[in-house]
Design an enzyme around this catalytic site. Sequence first.
Site, PDB file in Angstrom:
ATOM      1  N   LEU A 114       0.826  -1.217   0.000  1.00  0.00           N
ATOM      2  CA  LEU A 114       0.000   0.000   0.000  1.00  0.00           C
ATOM      3  C   LEU A 114       0.858   1.263   0.000  1.00  0.00           C
ATOM      4  O   LEU A 114       0.344   2.357  -0.178  1.00  0.00           O
ATOM      5  CB  LEU A 114      -0.959  -0.001   1.193  1.00  0.00           C
ATOM      6  CG  LEU A 114      -2.074  -1.055   1.146  1.00  0.00           C
ATOM      7  CD1 LEU A 114      -2.946  -0.965   2.390  1.00  0.00           C
ATOM      8  CD2 LEU A 114      -2.943  -0.889  -0.107  1.00  0.00           C
ATOM      9  N   ARG A 115       2.140   1.120   0.220  1.00  0.00           N
ATOM     10  CA  ARG A 115       3.137   2.212   0.086  1.00  0.00           C
ATOM     11  C   ARG A 115       3.045   3.320   1.144  1.00  0.00           C
ATOM     12  O   ARG A 115       3.915   4.177   1.183  1.00  0.00           O
ATOM     13  CB  ARG A 115       3.056   2.864  -1.294  1.00  0.00           C
ATOM     14  CG  ARG A 115       3.230   1.916  -2.469  1.00  0.00           C
ATOM     15  CD  ARG A 115       4.602   1.286  -2.495  1.00  0.00           C
ATOM     16  NE  ARG A 115       4.842   0.528  -3.726  1.00  0.00           N
ATOM     17  CZ  ARG A 115       5.637  -0.518  -3.813  1.00  0.00           C
ATOM     18  NH1 ARG A 115       6.288  -0.964  -2.737  1.00  0.00           N
ATOM     19  NH2 ARG A 115       5.814  -1.144  -4.948  1.00  0.00           N
ATOM     20  N   ASP A 135       9.609  -8.870   3.285  1.00  0.00           N
ATOM     21  CA  ASP A 135       9.351  -8.821   1.839  1.00  0.00           C
ATOM     22  C   ASP A 135       9.898  -7.555   1.194  1.00  0.00           C
ATOM     23  O   ASP A 135       9.926  -6.481   1.780  1.00  0.00           O
ATOM     24  CB  ASP A 135       7.862  -8.932   1.517  1.00  0.00           C
ATOM     25  CG  ASP A 135       7.619  -8.991   0.012  1.00  0.00           C
ATOM     26  OD1 ASP A 135       8.297  -9.779  -0.658  1.00  0.00           O
ATOM     27  OD2 ASP A 135       6.763  -8.227  -0.478  1.00  0.00           O
ATOM     28  N   HIS A 142       9.878 -13.785   1.105  1.00  0.00           N
ATOM     29  CA  HIS A 142      10.249 -13.466  -0.283  1.00  0.00           C
ATOM     30  C   HIS A 142      11.486 -14.314  -0.567  1.00  0.00           C
ATOM     31  O   HIS A 142      12.580 -13.984  -0.119  1.00  0.00           O
ATOM     32  CB  HIS A 142      10.540 -11.960  -0.359  1.00  0.00           C
ATOM     33  CG  HIS A 142      11.146 -11.500  -1.646  1.00  0.00           C
ATOM     34  ND1 HIS A 142      10.514 -10.646  -2.502  1.00  0.00           N
ATOM     35  CD2 HIS A 142      12.347 -11.759  -2.213  1.00  0.00           C
ATOM     36  CE1 HIS A 142      11.298 -10.386  -3.544  1.00  0.00           C
ATOM     37  NE2 HIS A 142      12.420 -11.059  -3.388  1.00  0.00           N
ATOM     38  N   HIS A 163       4.623 -15.096  -3.428  1.00  0.00           N
ATOM     39  CA  HIS A 163       4.750 -14.976  -4.894  1.00  0.00           C
ATOM     40  C   HIS A 163       5.692 -15.997  -5.545  1.00  0.00           C
ATOM     41  O   HIS A 163       6.745 -15.666  -6.056  1.00  0.00           O
ATOM     42  CB  HIS A 163       5.176 -13.565  -5.278  1.00  0.00           C
ATOM     43  CG  HIS A 163       6.318 -12.965  -4.485  1.00  0.00           C
ATOM     44  ND1 HIS A 163       7.516 -13.584  -4.299  1.00  0.00           N
ATOM     45  CD2 HIS A 163       6.412 -11.785  -3.826  1.00  0.00           C
ATOM     46  CE1 HIS A 163       8.313 -12.821  -3.584  1.00  0.00           C
ATOM     47  NE2 HIS A 163       7.658 -11.720  -3.272  1.00  0.00           N
ATOM     48  N   ASP A 223       0.576  -9.537  -5.079  1.00  0.00           N
ATOM     49  CA  ASP A 223       1.830  -8.770  -4.964  1.00  0.00           C
ATOM     50  C   ASP A 223       1.666  -7.403  -5.627  1.00  0.00           C
ATOM     51  O   ASP A 223       2.557  -6.911  -6.320  1.00  0.00           O
ATOM     52  CB  ASP A 223       3.024  -9.534  -5.555  1.00  0.00           C
ATOM     53  CG  ASP A 223       4.366  -8.937  -5.093  1.00  0.00           C
ATOM     54  OD1 ASP A 223       4.368  -8.049  -4.215  1.00  0.00           O
ATOM     55  OD2 ASP A 223       5.414  -9.363  -5.620  1.00  0.00           O
ATOM     56  N   HIS A 239       3.942   1.572  -8.774  1.00  0.00           N
ATOM     57  CA  HIS A 239       5.066   2.479  -9.005  1.00  0.00           C
ATOM     58  C   HIS A 239       4.591   3.595  -9.925  1.00  0.00           C
ATOM     59  O   HIS A 239       3.790   3.363 -10.829  1.00  0.00           O
ATOM     60  CB  HIS A 239       6.241   1.754  -9.668  1.00  0.00           C
ATOM     61  CG  HIS A 239       6.919   0.768  -8.777  1.00  0.00           C
ATOM     62  ND1 HIS A 239       7.611   1.130  -7.652  1.00  0.00           N
ATOM     63  CD2 HIS A 239       6.976  -0.589  -8.840  1.00  0.00           C
ATOM     64  CE1 HIS A 239       8.092   0.044  -7.061  1.00  0.00           C
ATOM     65  NE2 HIS A 239       7.712  -1.012  -7.754  1.00  0.00           N
TER      66      HIS A 239
END
Lengths: 435, 182, 328
Positions: A64-65, A153, A180, A233, A309, A313
């Site tokens: 979600l940044r 991750d 990850h 992932h 995932d 960006h």
Amino acid sequence: MKRLLKGGRVIDPANGLDGEFDVLIDGDRIARVGKGLPIDGAEVVEIPAGFLVTPGLIDIHVHLREPGQEHKETVATGTASAVAGGFTAVACMPNTSPVNDNANVTSFILGKAAEANLARVYPIGAVSRGQKGELLADIAELHKAGCVAITDDGHPTATALLLRRALEYAGMLGIPVIEHCEDTSLKGDGVAHEGFHAAALGLRGIPGACEAMGVERGILMAELTNSHFHVAHMSARASIRGVRKAKEAGISVSCEVAPHHFTLTDEALGTPIPYDTNTKMNPPLREAADRDAMIRGIQDGTVDVIATDHAPHHLDEKNVEFDRAPFGIVGLETCVPLTFDRLVHTGIIGLRRMVELLSLNPSRILHVPGGTLSVGAAADISILAPDLAVRIDARALRSKSKNTPFDGWEMRGGVAATIVGGRPVYVNPAAGVAL
Amino acid sequence: MPVVMDADRIARTLTRIAHEIVERNKGVEDVALVGIRTRGVHLARRLARTLKEITGDDVPTGALDITLYRDDLMRHDVGPQPLVRRTEIPFSIEKRRILLVDDVLYTGRTIRAALDALIDFGRPRAIQLIVLVDRGHRELPIKADYVGKNLPTSPGESVQVRLQETDALDEVVLEPEQEGAA
Amino acid sequence: MSTEAPEQGMGLPPATSALRHKDLLGIDQLSAGEIALVLETAVAMKEIGSRSIKKVPALRGKTVVNLFFEPSTRTRTSFEIAEKRLSADTLSIAIASSSVVKGETLIDTARNLEAMNPDMIVLRHASSGACHLLSRFCRSAIINAGDGMHEHPTQALLDAFTIVERRKRLAGLKVAIIGDLLHSRVLRSNILLLTKMGADVWVCGPPTLIPTDVTRFGVRATSRVDEAVRDADVVMLLRIQLERMEGAFFPSLREYFEVFGMTEARLALARPDVLIMHPGPMNRGVEIASEVADGPRSVILDQVANGVAVRMAVLYLLAGGVEHEEAA
Ligand SMILES: [Zn+2]
Ligand SMILES: [Zn+2]
């Protein structure tokens, strides 16, 4: 207030339900599920024939940044993207800035989620302080503040020892360690799957073994600690082979696959747009044999979860030379169409399995509510339209970022509406459900 | 479609031009032939053979490709580039009398390009122009020194020179205006 | 108009009548006929270089920008001479990679350049695919002068030209390419070109420097140098990048020369008239012994000379543009 969903095909694997049932929602809870339920003052929502009523979908791997990279995504835009993609809940990764390695950051995220009031948000805490791979983060404190798992991750957990300790500690709390999986020495400065297409395009390769090394390490640590290890992932055929064997051996391991890894191959690096940075993600798009192994794993039950995932960006970050672009694509709003189109309509999985992969298993792995339509459960419901003609338009995505390789794709199957806690939070005008 | 010159006529014309060359230059000393690609080159070679028969001397013969000197190159915004062939002038043109040979003289633009190209090889004493057919409609102040045949034409018509070397027969044909031709 | 083949005796497939591309991004995009067209045009261009006035007005009024993000005196000079011989206005911009790191992106640079309305941009860049990126954002024709580990199409074209000049054909020739295959853009362009033209291509190097699935390009791969050299018509050596190789991809330069270095003794296995090629700059005593580099079978200096003619051909053929741009 009461709402009666009438006429849909209810699929609730936890309760063994698959058929035409009405679902009565009372306030934020599910009140009744049954055939021909009386209206009894409820607002009636006619579900068109063929549409599915399923427990709310849960995406356990989302970036979600926020905090720190709000130009890419915020909790508000990310959860708006989630509900538009049919998800009633998302679990968000801790590689924010600052890293979610303490209760303050966790509370901040939960506060933002409450403000946005769209999808439920389950934060995932860091394994190590600052995700630096040195000291353990305050895992119990994170758990108490609301974190449902831990992970570093973005990167693998730095050492086998750290991973071991994290598993031991998380095991005490009953939460999984999500990994990850990657051997950083084998990854080097690789940017694409090591295969013919990367060779042809002159891109540095990342072999499948790079991921499988991480998977095998985690499985051994899970066996050693008797704790729950979850592979994020997964992309390589050797990884799935490792997970399959570990499961047979009774080791507590689960795994997820992202839609791009069961859909695309490394051929997408060169076509239709050569060096399209929206085909750059980590783990990378792999060759057909790997993609097919993912599909087989989804079919035979080795794969537990489909998770996106979702990695937003900004356009300016992606509009650069391939080797300088960041890894990752947005995935929340393309997951359901890809799952229908590539897995269900092709006969690889049935609808029941689809709901297990997207709702029931995610809730079980993270021990979060949802995953069922049991009476008394929160009314988190996804209404899906398996035959809806969907055309992906990157610019129309709710996510703040538009970095998808699926722009312009036409698919069969989509989301009609999303209900969280009895409240409609997304209605797709193209699907024709009046909520 | 009317044949304006047949093989025999072409042969006699070239022989006549060869005699004129010898007469005008008082022999072939200092003389060199340069044919403009494609058919000018074949005509130049034929003239060289005839000159050898007349004078017993070998006249140096070269081939000039004028494509890179064309004044219509790059004038269109887009479009494929005309093919460039090799220029072969295996002798110095310095202080020589250069006999430039082409099949058809029309607007004069090809000759203008050829003069520019030739000058890049040195400074000849003189340049004389030989054409098999002069069809008129000049757009530049250029005149041939030796003309095989003056052929009045309308701008829409097309003059086709065919030679054994490239077309398997010798003839000059005047083709009528084509419907919709540019 | 004419039915005469432009340049006979080159032993190439029939040339197409035009190069219908906006850009030259790689050999990848060229057909065998288009490659033949470039090589045949280069024959005419080479003649210009033998004149006392080595200049033709073909690209008069055209502006060509040489945009070099990596230092390369050799390739840049070759392009500059080619542009000047065609009378183009040229501008060379060398951008140190350090200033790129500091901020201005390739796209920014390109947009600034576009404001000057150049007709063509010759780009050298350390990132594979940089030319594709530029092409998506620029109206100008882009000529790839080497992008990362991807392609270096004009190098492959000049290599082919040099071979054809000596051997009058490419089809059926055994070409052995030896060296750092993994990081080489010259390798990629050459194997694409040579296989399209029907050559029998062998690639050879330490297993650590052979790209994944390289045989899918239609070449044979080996780490036994004798096998690659045996009966070869052409032996092409690729540069070993000293800085990053030693200790990482093979133990030492000395050992590399021992196992893979091209010596007269090793060349005895090749055809007696074998051509020795190297795209330069050479590491004498690493990939090639001096006696081989300077020997009678070396055409390394021809390669340099032919570079100008081939680049003139590419510049000329692309200057026409395309009527209908192909879909990206
Ligand atoms: Zn990851
Ligand atoms: Zn992630």
